[in-house]
Design a protein around this motif. Structure first.
Motif, short mmCIF file in Angstrom:
data_model
loop_
_atom_site.label_atom_id
_atom_site.label_comp_id
_atom_site.label_asym_id
_atom_site.label_seq_id
_atom_site.Cartn_x
_atom_site.Cartn_y
_atom_site.Cartn_z
N PHE A 195 0.82 -1.21 0.00
CA PHE A 195 0.00 0.00 0.00
C PHE A 195 0.86 1.26 0.00
O PHE A 195 0.61 2.19 -0.78
N GLU A 196 1.86 1.32 0.85
CA GLU A 196 2.70 2.52 0.95
C GLU A 196 3.41 2.80 -0.37
O GLU A 196 3.43 3.94 -0.85
N THR A 197 3.98 1.75 -0.96
CA THR A 197 4.67 1.93 -2.24
C THR A 197 3.72 2.41 -3.31
O THR A 197 4.02 3.35 -4.06
N GLY A 198 2.55 1.79 -3.39
CA GLY A 198 1.56 2.17 -4.40
C GLY A 198 1.11 3.60 -4.24
O GLY A 198 1.02 4.35 -5.23
N LEU A 199 0.84 4.01 -3.01
CA LEU A 199 0.35 5.38 -2.78
C LEU A 199 1.44 6.41 -3.09
O LEU A 199 1.14 7.48 -3.65
N LYS A 200 2.67 6.11 -2.77
CA LYS A 200 3.76 7.04 -3.09
C LYS A 200 3.91 7.19 -4.61
O LYS A 200 4.16 8.30 -5.11
N LEU A 201 3.75 6.10 -5.34
CA LEU A 201 3.80 6.16 -6.80
C LEU A 201 2.63 7.00 -7.35
O LEU A 201 2.82 7.85 -8.22
N VAL A 202 1.45 6.76 -6.82
CA VAL A 202 0.26 7.49 -7.28
C VAL A 202 0.39 8.98 -6.94
O VAL A 202 0.01 9.84 -7.74
N LYS A 203 0.92 9.28 -5.77
CA LYS A 203 1.12 10.69 -5.38
C LYS A 203 2.03 11.39 -6.38
O LYS A 203 1.71 12.49 -6.85
#
Length: 293
Positions: A104-112
């Motif tokens: 989740f953290e990796t995905g959200l940082k990419l999306v951000k």
């Protein structure tokens, strides 16, 4: 035997009030708090606030990813698992999370980062075209520089993308039942996003992807894969390449999919699947009650 695909909507499916039910769920609260630390703002506050602000790329994309990821977690917690995943544009990141390609953290940082780069994009225009002559449209695009089909959503619906001049010139030549100019500043999913794509690739190169737990149909190449490097390469190409959703839907029967569940707000994707693959059973999961109710 039922084979199930989970599909995840992208930008345009957001709605004020989405995710409000999640604040009552312990596991969801933890994710929302984690998201606020990463983003520096509250997803629920944006979802319960002003529609115009929620519709800004900078906020829309992270909000959708967070809500779709939490709904994915609730599905899994209740014993549900997909046999295949796919997502429309931003929704592909939610699909990759569902397939456990990244956490989740990796995905959200990419999306951000993706949302920031796309929000900064300028000098482009996009327009949705509905019920048109595809042969004529493709001929116009072939003869108009700086113009592409950004989203091939179905046989009757596409989004064109390019410079304002190119889009306006094309619209003068196209006969369609309906044409809607999109409220975006950039020519998303076109070669005009090359600078943003190059900046984003530097971020992606620093992230380790896992092999997917289930096959993924990517926007840029709707053939199923679980290979981490293939998935990453396709994701890098996604920012400048077309969303080939029509082909993704046509691939579902070839993958023996018998049910599709749209995970996230709205029913746009299931509506497209219904018209393209009427034999496939459909379900929408927009709230936790759709899973546990």
């Amino acid at each position: 035997m039922t084979k199930i695909a989970w599909i995840f909507p992208g930008q345009g499916s957001q709605a004020v009030g989405m995710g409000v039910d999640l604040q009552e769920i312990k596991s969801a609260i933890a994710k929302l708090e984690q998201a606020e630390k990463i983003l520096g703002w509250s997803v629920l506050e944006k979802c319960l606030g002003d529609e115009e602000q929620l519709s800004q790329t900078l906020y829309t994309q992270p909000c959708l990813f967070v809500i779709e990821s939490i709904l994915t977690d609730i599905l899994v917690e209740n014993g549900h698992l997909p046999d295949l995943v796919a997502g429309h544009s931003l929704g592909e990141y939610s699909a990759l999370y569902a397939a456990r390609v990244f956490d989740f953290e990796t995905g959200l940082k990419l999306v951000k980062k993706r949302s920031e780069l796309m929000d900064q994009a300028a000098g482009g225009k996009m327009a949705a075209v509905m019920k048109f002559d595809r042969q004529k449209l493709e001929s116009v695009i072939d003869n108009t520089p700086d113009l592409v089909i950004a989203n091939d959503n179905s046989s009757e619906q596409v989004v064109i993308s390019g410079t304002p001049e190119a889009v306006e010139k094309a619209l003068e030549q196209i006969t369609a039942k309906r044409i809607v100019t999109l409220k975006v500043s950039g020519a998303f999913h076109s070669p005009l996003m090359q600078d943003a794509a190059e900046q984003f690739q530097q971020i992606l190169d620093s992230v380790t992807f896992n092999n997917a737990k289930v096959p993924i149909l990517s926007n840029i190449d709707p053939t199923s894969t679980t290979d981490a490097q293939t998935i990453k390469t396709r994701l890098i190409q996604q920012m400048t390449g077309s969303v080939r959703w029509r082909e993704i839907m046509l691939q579902l029967p070839n993958e023996n999919i018998t049910q599709v569940i749209e995970v996230g707000p709205g029913k746009v994707l299931t509506g497209l699947v219904k018209r393209t693959c009427p034999e496939i059973a459909l379900k929408n999961v927009a709230t936790s009650a759709d899973i546990t109710g």
